[in-house]
Enzyme design. Structure first.
Site, PDB file in Angstrom:
ATOM      1  N   SER A 198     -36.814  22.329  20.605  1.00 10.33           N
ATOM      2  CA  SER A 198     -37.270  21.874  21.926  1.00 10.33           C
ATOM      3  C   SER A 198     -36.694  20.567  22.447  1.00 10.33           C
ATOM      4  CB  SER A 198     -38.783  21.784  21.955  1.00 10.33           C
ATOM      5  OG  SER A 198     -39.311  23.061  22.167  1.00 10.33           O
TER       6      SER A 198
ATOM      7  N   SER B 117     -38.869  23.414  24.884  1.00 11.10           N
ATOM      8  CA  SER B 117     -40.016  23.125  25.713  1.00 11.10           C
ATOM      9  C   SER B 117     -39.993  21.733  26.358  1.00 11.10           C
ATOM     10  CB  SER B 117     -41.286  23.255  24.877  1.00 11.10           C
ATOM     11  OG  SER B 117     -41.277  22.309  23.822  1.00 11.10           O
TER      12      SER B 117
ATOM     13  N   LYS C 126     -42.651  13.091  27.004  1.00  9.18           N
ATOM     14  CA  LYS C 126     -43.162  14.463  27.111  1.00  9.18           C
ATOM     15  C   LYS C 126     -44.687  14.446  27.105  1.00  9.18           C
ATOM     16  CE  LYS C 126     -42.414  18.930  24.709  1.00  9.18           C
ATOM     17  NZ  LYS C 126     -41.676  19.567  23.595  1.00  9.18           N
TER      18      LYS C 126
HETATM   19  N1  GLN Z   1     -38.757  27.669  21.587  1.00  9.67           N
HETATM   20  C1  GLN Z   1     -39.388  27.527  20.330  1.00  9.67           C
HETATM   21  C2  GLN Z   1     -40.818  28.015  20.428  1.00  9.67           C
HETATM   22  O1  GLN Z   1     -41.158  28.521  21.431  1.00  9.67           O
HETATM   23  C3  GLN Z   1     -39.355  26.094  19.888  1.00  9.67           C
HETATM   24  C4  GLN Z   1     -40.314  25.247  20.609  1.00  9.67           C
HETATM   25  C5  GLN Z   1     -40.352  23.830  20.149  1.00  9.67           C
HETATM   26  O2  GLN Z   1     -39.453  23.343  19.471  1.00  9.67           O
HETATM   27  N2  GLN Z   1     -41.431  23.179  20.497  1.00  9.67           N
HETATM   28  O3  GLN Z   1     -41.583  27.925  19.542  1.00  9.67           O
END
Ligand code: GLN
EC number: 6.3.5.7
Length: 483
Positions: free
Chosen positions: A172, A148, A73
């Site tokens: 994510s 994400s 990532k």
């Molecule tokens: N979707 C969640 C957020 O927007 C989690 C994101 C993540 O785990 N990086 O914060």
């Protein structure tokens, strides 16, 4: 060759049945065929450089991951690659060092192909918040891959690499894995070093693997876990064993809380299917409740945004960040952050700064911290009765690109089931259980702190009962190329 498990791939290379270059070529051919449509990578290493590395590995095949192509990532630093976090503000940032996870993987002979697309700074659940490109779900190109770590999930699902790393702050890794039919593991907080991961919310962030099957996840975890002096929050527990112990859960708890919060019927059906699979295997299944997890979303968005607002202060165009000129110092900072950061990043910074500001700190930040302790306690209680907790991973199946992009609250709800796990610092996996309407559904297994091996064992049981998970059909390929 490309369908081999990582273990068999490495074994085949060591026994000289095939070479790292042959493996690389298989995956490279796949990338050339599908990446144009999927858009999962933010950057790729040039083929000639990868070829050199593959030839080196052929002569030096000692590592436990020799010749395994992987993707990371784009918030994990790897020397030689940009780390953009899919943000304009970091578009020219080339880190001078490797994240600990990158170093560990390289040491074991893994071949880092490239960096994957994500929601800007990991804020989001669809990868649509990337400043650069939209990544598509390999099972339906009109749908999001989740987020994400959507790029990492799409890479694995479309067969461009057998393994990718993501980060999980509120879901994510698990949510995009569920959307793309991949296995995604969020380790216990502190199990994997965060050194070299660009911080979003430091009390919640964890790096973890995404792969096609549980066995590959297990091997990857054994390589990346363990104490790291460079990350003071990393635990002193030894790395996860591989191959690990065989273990059968005696009691699995199923938690039907939150199921009435607008959860799709397909998701509920899969959840009950998973319960009956365990029952069929002779495991005792018991209903459990976590009375405070309904506050998880509110707690998370206060705490995660507060931490993010502080962590993102460094992107000011002075030390970090693409500088945008201004007449005065203030104007320069304003321009740098105004132009460099996207809408969701600004929303989080505003919310977090508000929650931390004097007069509101006690009412929001401190209260959220106290409520977080209640969620931890809920889990602790339940884990005195059961070994593992079963929950859906997501409240819905993959949604259409654009469907939730302008509705932050709807987007935030995508992590309803995953967020409580981060708040409690627990390990959890999402494994694909079935296809419904041709789209994947994942199921989540949560374990006690540092009991990753038990989750992995229970996930293996589910995987064995389920059988081979159908790969995406990829309509732009001719039939002979789809697998
Ligand atoms: N979707 C969640 C957020 O927007 C989690 C994101 C993540 O785990 N990086 O914060």
């Amino acid at each position: 060759m490309a369908m081999l498990s990582i273990r068999d791939m490495v074994k085949g290379i060591k026994e000289r049945q095939f070479t790292p270059l042959e493996i690389l070529d298989k995956y490279w051919a796949r990338i050339e065929k599908v990446e144009d449509k999927i858009k999962a990578f933010i950057s790729l290493k040039p083929y000639q450089e990868l070829k050199k590395e593959a030839l080196f590995l052929e002569k030096n095949p000692e590592g436990r991951m020799t010749g395994v192509p992987i993707a990371l990532k784009d918030n994990i630093n790897v020397r030689g690659f940009m780390t953009t976090c899919s943000s304009k503000v970091l578009q020219n940032y080339k880190p001078p060092f490797d994240a600990t996870v990158a170093e560990l993987l390289k040491k074991e002979g893994a071949l880092i192909l490239g960096k994957t697309n994500m929601d800007e700074f990991a804020f989001g659940s669809s990868t649509e918040n990337s400043a650069y490109q939209i990544t598509r779900n390999p099972y339906d190109l009109s749908c999001v891959p989740g987020g994400s770590s959507g790029g990492s999930a799409a890479v694995v699902a479309s067969g461009m690499a057998p393994l990718a790393l993501g980060s999980d702050t509120g879901g994510s890794i698990r949510q995009p894995s569920a959307f793309c039919g991949a296995v995604g593991f969020k380790p216990t907080y502190g199990r994997v070093s965060r050194y070299g991961l660009v911080a979003f919310a430091s009390s919640l962030d964890q790096i973890g693997p995404l792969a096609k099957n549980v066995e590959d996840i297990w091997l990857a975890l054994s390589v990346i876990s363990g104490r790291d002096e460079k990350d003071p929050t990393s635990s002193s527990n030894p790395p996860i064993n591989y191959p690990g112990k065989n273990w059968q859960p005696s009691v699995v708890g199923f938690c039907p809380d939150l199921l009435e919060e607008g959860v799709d019927e397909n998701i509920k059906d899969s959840f009950y299917e998973a319960i009956s699979i365990y029952k069929g295997l002779g495991v005792t299944v018991k209903e459990v409740h976590l009375p405070h997890i309904k506050y998880g979303l509110s707690i998370y968005y206060l705490l995660a945004s507060s931490e993010a607002s502080s962590n993102l202060a460094r992107f000011d165009g002075l030390r970090y960040g693409q500088r945008v000129k201004g007449e005065t110092y203030n104007e320069m900072i304003e321009n740098t952050r105004g132009i460099g950061l996207g809408r969701e990043a600004k929303r989080r910074i505003l919310l977090g700064t508000f929650a931390l500001s004097s007069g509101y700190y006690d009412a929001y930040y401190l209260k959220a911290l106290k409520a977080r302790a209640l969620i931890r306690e809920d889990f602790r209680q339940v884990f005195t009765e059961v070994d593992l907790i079963l929950m859906p991973t997501t409240p819905s199946q993959p949604f259409k690109i654009g469907a939730k992009a302008d509705d932050p609250l709807q987007m935030y709800k995508a992590d309803l089931f995953t967020i409580p796990v981060n708040l409690a610092g627990l390990p959890a996996v999402s494994i694909p259980l079935s296809l419904k309407n041709d789209l994947p559904v994942g199921i989540q297994l949560i374990g006690r702190h540092f009991e990753e091996e038990q989750i992995l064992n229970a996930a293996l049981m589910l995987e064995q009962e389920r059988g081979e998970f159908p790969p995406p059909k990829l309509p732009f390929l001719c039939r002979s190329e789809t697998s």
